[in-house]
Write a protein that holds these residues in place. Structure first.
Motif, PDB file in Angstrom:
ATOM      1  N   LYS A   1      -2.800  28.937  -4.525  1.00  0.00           N
ATOM      2  CA  LYS A   1      -3.451  30.100  -5.136  1.00  0.00           C
ATOM      3  C   LYS A   1      -2.407  31.106  -5.631  1.00  0.00           C
ATOM      4  N   ASN A   2      -1.318  31.272  -4.859  1.00  0.00           N
ATOM      5  CA  ASN A   2      -0.246  32.182  -5.292  1.00  0.00           C
ATOM      6  C   ASN A   2       0.404  31.689  -6.584  1.00  0.00           C
TER       7      ASN A   2
ATOM      8  N   ALA B   1      -8.491  25.152  -2.986  1.00  0.00           N
ATOM      9  CA  ALA B   1      -7.878  26.064  -3.968  1.00  0.00           C
ATOM     10  C   ALA B   1      -8.334  25.707  -5.390  1.00  0.00           C
TER      11      ALA B   1
ATOM     12  N   LEU C   1       3.186  29.055   4.545  1.00  0.00           N
ATOM     13  CA  LEU C   1       1.773  29.438   4.396  1.00  0.00           C
ATOM     14  C   LEU C   1       0.916  28.172   4.275  1.00  0.00           C
ATOM     15  N   SER C   2      -0.398  28.351   4.195  1.00  0.00           N
ATOM     16  CA  SER C   2      -1.253  27.176   4.021  1.00  0.00           C
ATOM     17  C   SER C   2      -1.125  26.661   2.583  1.00  0.00           C
TER      18      SER C   2
ATOM     19  N   GLU D   1      -3.477  25.996   0.633  1.00  0.00           N
ATOM     20  CA  GLU D   1      -4.411  26.735  -0.216  1.00  0.00           C
ATOM     21  C   GLU D   1      -3.757  28.023  -0.712  1.00  0.00           C
ATOM     22  N   GLU D   2      -3.106  28.758   0.197  1.00  0.00           N
ATOM     23  CA  GLU D   2      -2.471  30.018  -0.213  1.00  0.00           C
ATOM     24  C   GLU D   2      -1.316  29.776  -1.182  1.00  0.00           C
TER      25      GLU D   2
END
Ligand SMILES: Cc1cc2nc3c(=O)[nH]c(=O)nc-3n(C[C@H](O)[C@H](O)[C@H](O)COP(=O)(O)O)c2cc1C
Length: 352
Positions: free
Chosen positions: A344-345, A37, A337-338, A340-341
Protein backbone atom coordinates in the motif's frame (compact mmCIF):
# COMPACT_ATOMS: atom_id res chain seq x y z
CA UNK A 1 -4.57 7.83 -13.75
CA UNK A 2 -1.17 6.42 -12.77
CA UNK A 3 -1.81 2.71 -13.28
CA UNK A 4 -2.04 1.03 -16.70
CA UNK A 5 -5.17 -1.15 -16.63
CA UNK A 6 -4.44 -3.84 -19.25
CA UNK A 7 -3.22 -6.40 -16.74
CA UNK A 8 -5.54 -5.42 -13.87
CA UNK A 9 -8.54 -5.95 -16.16
CA UNK A 10 -7.26 -9.30 -17.42
CA UNK A 11 -6.55 -10.56 -13.89
CA UNK A 12 -9.43 -8.97 -12.01
CA UNK A 13 -7.30 -6.95 -9.59
CA UNK A 14 -7.24 -3.25 -8.76
CA UNK A 15 -3.50 -2.49 -8.93
CA UNK A 16 -1.17 -4.21 -11.43
CA UNK A 17 1.37 -4.83 -8.68
CA UNK A 18 2.39 -8.45 -8.23
CA UNK A 19 3.85 -10.01 -5.10
CA UNK A 20 6.62 -12.15 -6.57
CA UNK A 21 6.32 -15.88 -5.99
CA UNK A 22 9.35 -16.72 -3.82
CA UNK A 23 9.48 -20.39 -3.01
CA UNK A 24 10.81 -20.89 0.52
CA UNK A 25 10.28 -17.23 1.44
CA UNK A 26 6.80 -16.21 0.32
CA UNK A 27 3.96 -17.83 2.25
CA UNK A 28 0.23 -18.31 1.89
CA UNK A 29 -0.08 -15.45 4.37
CA UNK A 30 2.07 -13.19 2.17
CA UNK A 31 0.00 -13.95 -0.93
CA UNK A 32 -3.25 -13.34 0.97
CA UNK A 33 -1.87 -10.05 2.33
CA UNK A 34 -0.98 -8.94 -1.21
CA UNK A 35 -4.55 -9.73 -2.28
CA UNK A 36 -5.78 -7.68 0.69
CA UNK A 37 -3.80 -4.72 -0.72
CA UNK A 38 -5.78 -5.23 -3.98
CA UNK A 39 -2.64 -6.45 -5.74
CA UNK A 40 -1.95 -9.92 -7.15
CA UNK A 41 -0.67 -12.44 -4.60
CA UNK A 42 1.40 -15.36 -5.90
CA UNK A 43 1.36 -18.82 -4.40
CA UNK A 44 4.78 -20.40 -4.98
CA UNK A 45 4.38 -24.12 -5.66
CA UNK A 46 7.79 -24.64 -7.29
CA UNK A 47 8.23 -28.38 -7.94
CA UNK A 48 6.02 -29.63 -5.12
CA UNK A 49 3.97 -32.78 -5.64
CA UNK A 50 0.39 -32.44 -6.84
CA UNK A 51 -0.91 -33.32 -3.35
CA UNK A 52 1.24 -30.71 -1.65
CA UNK A 53 0.16 -28.16 -4.27
CA UNK A 54 -3.52 -28.93 -3.69
CA UNK A 55 -3.05 -28.51 0.07
CA UNK A 56 -1.52 -25.05 -0.35
CA UNK A 57 -4.11 -23.95 -2.92
CA UNK A 58 -6.91 -24.95 -0.54
CA UNK A 59 -5.21 -23.11 2.33
CA UNK A 60 -4.91 -20.04 0.11
CA UNK A 61 -8.58 -20.21 -0.88
CA UNK A 62 -9.57 -20.32 2.79
CA UNK A 63 -7.65 -17.08 3.36
CA UNK A 64 -8.90 -15.04 0.42
CA UNK A 65 -11.56 -15.08 -2.24
CA UNK A 66 -9.63 -12.54 -4.32
CA UNK A 67 -7.65 -13.59 -7.43
CA UNK A 68 -4.16 -15.03 -6.96
CA UNK A 69 -1.60 -16.70 -9.20
CA UNK A 70 -0.35 -20.23 -8.65
CA UNK A 71 3.34 -20.41 -9.66
CA UNK A 72 5.27 -23.49 -10.79
CA UNK A 73 8.67 -24.51 -12.17
CA UNK A 74 8.53 -26.01 -15.67
CA UNK A 75 12.13 -27.24 -15.71
CA UNK A 76 13.61 -29.99 -17.80
CA UNK A 77 14.59 -33.06 -15.75
CA UNK A 78 17.97 -34.46 -16.79
CA UNK A 79 18.24 -38.16 -17.39
CA UNK A 80 20.07 -40.20 -14.71
CA UNK A 81 23.12 -41.46 -16.60
CA UNK A 82 26.20 -43.26 -15.26
CA UNK A 83 28.08 -39.97 -15.48
CA UNK A 84 25.46 -38.26 -13.32
CA UNK A 85 25.48 -41.14 -10.82
CA UNK A 86 29.27 -40.91 -10.47
CA UNK A 87 29.21 -37.14 -10.11
CA UNK A 88 26.46 -37.40 -7.51
CA UNK A 89 28.57 -39.68 -5.31
CA UNK A 90 31.61 -37.36 -5.58
CA UNK A 91 29.53 -34.25 -4.85
CA UNK A 92 27.88 -35.93 -1.88
CA UNK A 93 31.30 -36.88 -0.41
CA UNK A 94 32.58 -33.37 -0.93
CA UNK A 95 29.56 -31.84 0.80
CA UNK A 96 29.77 -34.36 3.65
CA UNK A 97 33.37 -33.26 4.34
CA UNK A 98 32.46 -29.61 4.04
CA UNK A 99 29.59 -30.01 6.51
CA UNK A 100 31.75 -31.96 8.94
CA UNK A 101 34.57 -29.39 8.81
CA UNK A 102 32.03 -26.74 9.69
CA UNK A 103 30.28 -28.66 12.46
CA UNK A 104 27.00 -29.09 10.65
CA UNK A 105 25.38 -32.42 11.32
CA UNK A 106 23.53 -33.58 8.24
CA UNK A 107 22.59 -36.81 6.47
CA UNK A 108 22.68 -36.32 2.71
CA UNK A 109 20.28 -38.46 0.65
CA UNK A 110 21.38 -41.16 -1.79
CA UNK A 111 20.43 -40.53 -5.42
CA UNK A 112 17.78 -43.28 -5.28
CA UNK A 113 16.10 -41.57 -2.33
CA UNK A 114 15.56 -38.34 -4.22
CA UNK A 115 12.12 -37.92 -5.73
CA UNK A 116 11.70 -35.43 -8.52
CA UNK A 117 8.34 -34.14 -9.67
CA UNK A 118 7.58 -32.94 -13.17
CA UNK A 119 4.96 -30.21 -13.56
CA UNK A 120 2.22 -32.11 -15.40
CA UNK A 121 0.44 -33.36 -12.29
CA UNK A 122 0.57 -29.85 -10.86
CA UNK A 123 -1.15 -28.56 -14.01
CA UNK A 124 -3.97 -31.07 -13.47
CA UNK A 125 -4.20 -30.09 -9.79
CA UNK A 126 -4.40 -26.40 -10.71
CA UNK A 127 -7.26 -27.10 -13.12
CA UNK A 128 -9.01 -29.39 -10.64
CA UNK A 129 -8.78 -26.74 -7.89
CA UNK A 130 -10.19 -24.15 -10.27
CA UNK A 131 -7.24 -21.74 -10.13
CA UNK A 132 -7.66 -19.03 -12.72
CA UNK A 133 -4.10 -17.64 -13.03
CA UNK A 134 -0.93 -19.67 -13.50
CA UNK A 135 2.53 -18.16 -13.67
CA UNK A 136 5.60 -20.24 -14.41
CA UNK A 137 9.36 -20.01 -14.74
CA UNK A 138 12.42 -21.99 -16.01
CA UNK A 139 10.95 -22.61 -19.47
CA UNK A 140 7.69 -22.92 -21.34
CA UNK A 141 4.72 -25.22 -20.78
CA UNK A 142 4.22 -27.95 -23.39
CA UNK A 143 1.47 -27.37 -26.00
CA UNK A 144 -0.90 -29.93 -24.50
CA UNK A 145 -0.78 -28.32 -21.06
CA UNK A 146 -1.31 -24.87 -22.58
CA UNK A 147 -4.37 -26.13 -24.46
CA UNK A 148 -5.79 -27.87 -21.39
CA UNK A 149 -5.25 -24.82 -19.18
CA UNK A 150 -6.79 -22.47 -21.73
CA UNK A 151 -9.83 -24.71 -22.20
CA UNK A 152 -10.33 -24.35 -18.47
CA UNK A 153 -10.10 -20.56 -18.56
CA UNK A 154 -6.68 -20.25 -16.89
CA UNK A 155 -4.72 -17.07 -17.71
CA UNK A 156 -1.07 -17.91 -18.31
CA UNK A 157 1.96 -15.82 -17.30
CA UNK A 158 5.35 -17.04 -18.55
CA UNK A 159 8.77 -15.71 -17.51
CA UNK A 160 11.44 -14.57 -19.98
CA UNK A 161 15.03 -13.41 -19.60
CA UNK A 162 15.66 -12.73 -23.31
CA UNK A 163 13.79 -11.56 -26.41
CA UNK A 164 14.10 -15.04 -27.85
CA UNK A 165 12.35 -16.59 -24.83
CA UNK A 166 9.63 -13.90 -25.01
CA UNK A 167 9.01 -14.72 -28.68
CA UNK A 168 8.66 -18.42 -27.86
CA UNK A 169 6.15 -17.67 -25.09
CA UNK A 170 4.12 -15.37 -27.34
CA UNK A 171 4.13 -17.89 -30.19
CA UNK A 172 2.70 -20.59 -27.96
CA UNK A 173 -0.17 -18.38 -26.86
CA UNK A 174 0.95 -17.32 -23.36
CA UNK A 175 -1.29 -14.42 -22.27
CA UNK A 176 1.14 -12.26 -20.29
CA UNK A 177 4.93 -12.26 -20.14
CA UNK A 178 6.93 -11.49 -17.02
CA UNK A 179 10.23 -9.93 -18.14
CA UNK A 180 12.88 -10.72 -15.55
CA UNK A 181 15.86 -8.35 -15.56
CA UNK A 182 19.25 -9.53 -14.35
CA UNK A 183 18.75 -7.40 -11.19
CA UNK A 184 16.14 -9.81 -9.84
CA UNK A 185 16.65 -11.78 -6.65
CA UNK A 186 16.35 -15.56 -6.66
CA UNK A 187 16.59 -17.93 -9.60
CA UNK A 188 16.96 -16.77 -13.16
CA UNK A 189 13.85 -17.79 -15.03
CA UNK A 190 15.90 -18.66 -18.13
CA UNK A 191 14.79 -21.60 -20.29
CA UNK A 192 18.37 -22.96 -20.21
CA UNK A 193 20.13 -23.71 -16.94
CA UNK A 194 23.73 -23.52 -18.18
CA UNK A 195 24.29 -20.68 -20.63
CA UNK A 196 21.90 -18.06 -19.41
CA UNK A 197 21.29 -14.66 -20.97
CA UNK A 198 22.44 -11.97 -18.52
CA UNK A 199 20.56 -8.92 -19.76
CA UNK A 200 19.91 -5.90 -17.58
CA UNK A 201 16.29 -4.89 -17.05
CA UNK A 202 16.57 -1.62 -18.99
CA UNK A 203 17.79 -3.27 -22.19
CA UNK A 204 15.65 -6.38 -21.84
CA UNK A 205 12.31 -4.72 -21.13
CA UNK A 206 12.59 -2.17 -23.93
CA UNK A 207 13.67 -4.82 -26.43
CA UNK A 208 10.97 -7.31 -25.45
CA UNK A 209 8.43 -4.48 -25.66
CA UNK A 210 9.56 -3.79 -29.24
CA UNK A 211 9.28 -7.44 -30.27
CA UNK A 212 6.10 -8.86 -28.75
CA UNK A 213 2.47 -7.77 -28.51
CA UNK A 214 1.32 -9.40 -25.28
CA UNK A 215 1.20 -7.26 -22.12
CA UNK A 216 4.37 -7.28 -20.03
CA UNK A 217 5.00 -7.50 -16.32
CA UNK A 218 8.46 -6.39 -15.25
CA UNK A 219 10.40 -8.03 -12.41
CA UNK A 220 13.86 -7.07 -11.14
CA UNK A 221 15.01 -4.17 -9.01
CA UNK A 222 11.70 -2.36 -8.36
CA UNK A 223 11.87 -1.01 -4.81
CA UNK A 224 10.01 2.29 -4.92
CA UNK A 225 8.07 4.75 -7.06
CA UNK A 226 11.02 5.87 -9.20
CA UNK A 227 12.08 2.39 -10.27
CA UNK A 228 8.45 1.48 -10.92
CA UNK A 229 7.93 4.66 -12.95
CA UNK A 230 11.06 3.89 -14.99
CA UNK A 231 9.81 0.48 -16.09
CA UNK A 232 6.33 1.86 -16.69
CA UNK A 233 7.94 4.34 -19.11
CA UNK A 234 9.64 1.40 -20.86
CA UNK A 235 6.33 -0.33 -21.48
CA UNK A 236 5.63 -2.51 -18.44
CA UNK A 237 1.93 -2.88 -17.64
CA UNK A 238 2.50 -4.86 -14.45
CA UNK A 239 5.10 -4.55 -11.69
CA UNK A 240 6.44 -7.53 -9.78
CA UNK A 241 8.27 -7.09 -6.48
CA UNK A 242 10.17 -9.72 -4.53
CA UNK A 243 13.19 -8.14 -2.87
CA UNK A 244 10.95 -5.44 -1.38
CA UNK A 245 9.03 -8.05 0.64
CA UNK A 246 11.90 -10.23 1.89
CA UNK A 247 11.81 -8.98 5.48
CA UNK A 248 8.04 -8.44 5.66
CA UNK A 249 6.01 -9.87 8.53
CA UNK A 250 4.77 -12.72 6.33
CA UNK A 251 8.19 -13.69 4.96
CA UNK A 252 9.42 -17.16 5.96
CA UNK A 253 12.96 -15.82 6.46
CA UNK A 254 14.17 -16.19 10.02
CA UNK A 255 15.27 -13.19 12.11
CA UNK A 256 18.99 -13.98 11.59
CA UNK A 257 18.44 -14.02 7.81
CA UNK A 258 16.57 -10.72 7.92
CA UNK A 259 19.46 -9.25 9.93
CA UNK A 260 21.94 -10.52 7.34
CA UNK A 261 19.90 -8.85 4.59
CA UNK A 262 20.03 -5.52 6.37
CA UNK A 263 23.84 -5.63 6.40
CA UNK A 264 24.29 -6.76 2.79
CA UNK A 265 26.87 -4.84 0.73
CA UNK A 266 26.78 -4.33 -3.04
CA UNK A 267 29.74 -6.60 -3.73
CA UNK A 268 28.15 -9.43 -1.77
CA UNK A 269 25.16 -9.80 -4.12
CA UNK A 270 26.13 -12.46 -6.63
CA UNK A 271 24.76 -14.93 -9.16
CA UNK A 272 25.52 -18.48 -8.13
CA UNK A 273 24.67 -22.00 -9.22
CA UNK A 274 26.32 -23.61 -6.20
CA UNK A 275 23.11 -24.24 -4.26
CA UNK A 276 20.80 -25.56 -6.93
CA UNK A 277 22.64 -26.12 -10.21
CA UNK A 278 20.71 -23.18 -11.68
CA UNK A 279 21.82 -19.58 -11.48
CA UNK A 280 20.21 -17.58 -8.70
CA UNK A 281 21.01 -14.19 -7.17
CA UNK A 282 21.80 -14.13 -3.48
CA UNK A 283 24.18 -13.15 -0.70
CA UNK A 284 27.73 -14.46 -1.04
CA UNK A 285 28.80 -16.71 1.83
CA UNK A 286 31.31 -19.42 2.69
CA UNK A 287 29.31 -22.13 0.91
CA UNK A 288 29.14 -20.18 -2.36
CA UNK A 289 32.83 -19.25 -2.23
CA UNK A 290 33.81 -22.88 -1.68
CA UNK A 291 31.52 -24.57 -4.19
CA UNK A 292 30.98 -22.03 -6.99
CA UNK A 293 34.09 -22.73 -9.01
CA UNK A 294 34.44 -26.36 -8.03
CA UNK A 295 33.53 -29.49 -9.96
CA UNK A 296 30.90 -30.29 -7.33
CA UNK A 297 27.82 -28.79 -8.94
CA UNK A 298 25.20 -31.22 -10.26
CA UNK A 299 22.59 -30.23 -12.83
CA UNK A 300 19.34 -28.78 -11.48
CA UNK A 301 17.33 -30.16 -9.69
CA UNK A 302 19.82 -32.69 -8.30
CA UNK A 303 22.14 -30.10 -6.73
CA UNK A 304 19.10 -28.41 -5.22
CA UNK A 305 17.85 -31.62 -3.63
CA UNK A 306 21.30 -32.53 -2.34
CA UNK A 307 22.07 -29.15 -0.75
CA UNK A 308 18.55 -28.78 0.61
CA UNK A 309 19.31 -30.83 3.73
CA UNK A 310 22.50 -28.83 4.35
CA UNK A 311 20.63 -25.55 4.08
CA UNK A 312 17.94 -26.79 6.46
CA UNK A 313 20.54 -27.90 9.03
CA UNK A 314 22.39 -24.57 8.68
CA UNK A 315 19.12 -22.70 9.14
CA UNK A 316 18.40 -24.48 12.39
CA UNK A 317 21.91 -23.45 13.59
CA UNK A 318 21.32 -19.87 12.37
CA UNK A 319 24.47 -20.26 10.31
CA UNK A 320 24.31 -17.68 7.50
CA UNK A 321 27.44 -19.15 5.89
CA UNK A 322 25.53 -22.19 4.64
CA UNK A 323 22.01 -20.97 3.90
CA UNK A 324 20.92 -19.62 0.52
CA UNK A 325 19.67 -16.07 1.09
CA UNK A 326 18.27 -14.94 -2.26
CA UNK A 327 18.27 -11.20 -2.77
CA UNK A 328 17.95 -8.73 -5.65
CA UNK A 329 20.37 -5.97 -6.60
CA UNK A 330 18.29 -3.09 -5.21
CA UNK A 331 19.55 -2.64 -1.66
CA UNK A 332 17.00 -0.84 0.54
CA UNK A 333 16.03 -0.79 4.24
CA UNK A 334 14.14 -4.15 4.09
CA UNK A 335 10.98 -3.13 5.90
CA UNK A 336 9.53 -5.53 8.46
CA UNK A 337 6.03 -4.12 8.08
CA UNK A 338 3.28 -6.38 6.77
CA UNK A 339 3.16 -7.18 3.06
CA UNK A 340 -0.14 -5.32 2.86
CA UNK A 341 1.38 -2.15 4.32
CA UNK A 342 4.54 -2.33 2.18
CA UNK A 343 2.48 -2.70 -1.00
CA UNK A 344 0.00 0.00 0.00
CA UNK A 345 2.91 2.37 0.75
CA UNK A 346 4.41 1.63 -2.67
CA UNK A 347 1.06 2.36 -4.32
CA UNK A 348 0.64 5.61 -2.40
CA UNK A 349 4.19 6.69 -3.24
CA UNK A 350 3.54 6.05 -6.94
CA UNK A 351 0.24 7.92 -6.95
CA UNK A 352 1.89 10.93 -5.28
C1 LIG B 1 13.73 -15.54 -2.40
C2 LIG B 1 13.24 -15.56 -3.81
C3 LIG B 1 12.62 -16.70 -4.30
C4 LIG B 1 12.09 -16.72 -5.61
N1 LIG B 1 11.37 -17.81 -6.03
C5 LIG B 1 10.69 -17.75 -7.20
C6 LIG B 1 9.72 -18.74 -7.54
O1 LIG B 1 9.44 -19.68 -6.77
N2 LIG B 1 9.08 -18.62 -8.74
C7 LIG B 1 9.33 -17.57 -9.60
O2 LIG B 1 8.70 -17.50 -10.66
N3 LIG B 1 10.22 -16.61 -9.29
C8 LIG B 1 10.88 -16.66 -8.11
N4 LIG B 1 11.73 -15.62 -7.76
C9 LIG B 1 11.92 -14.49 -8.68
C10 LIG B 1 10.84 -13.42 -8.47
O3 LIG B 1 9.62 -13.90 -8.98
C11 LIG B 1 11.14 -12.08 -9.18
O4 LIG B 1 11.55 -12.31 -10.49
C12 LIG B 1 12.18 -11.26 -8.46
O5 LIG B 1 12.04 -11.29 -7.07
C13 LIG B 1 12.06 -9.80 -8.93
O6 LIG B 1 13.18 -9.05 -8.62
P1 LIG B 1 13.40 -8.28 -7.21
O7 LIG B 1 13.75 -9.37 -6.26
O8 LIG B 1 14.50 -7.36 -7.48
O9 LIG B 1 12.10 -7.63 -6.85
C14 LIG B 1 12.27 -15.59 -6.45
C15 LIG B 1 12.92 -14.46 -5.95
C16 LIG B 1 13.39 -14.43 -4.65
C17 LIG B 1 14.05 -13.17 -4.13
Amino acid sequence: MFWPDTISKKLGIQYPVIQAPMFGVSTVQMAAAAAEADCLGSLALADLSADQSVELIREMKKMTDKPFAANIFVHHIPEVTDVLKEKFVKTKHFLEHLAEENNIEVAFPELEMISINGYHEQVDAIIQENCKILSFTFGNLDDQSIQKLKENGVTLIGTCTSVNEALQLEKSGIDIICVQGIEAGGHRGSFEAEHIPQIGGLSLLSQVYDHVNVPLIYAGGIYGARTLQAVKDLGAKGFQVGNLLLASQESALQPFEKERLKKVKEEEIVLTKSFSGRYARGVKNHFIETVENSEYILPYPYQNKLTNVLRKAAKSQQNSDFVGIWVGQSIHPYSELSTEEILKNLIKECER
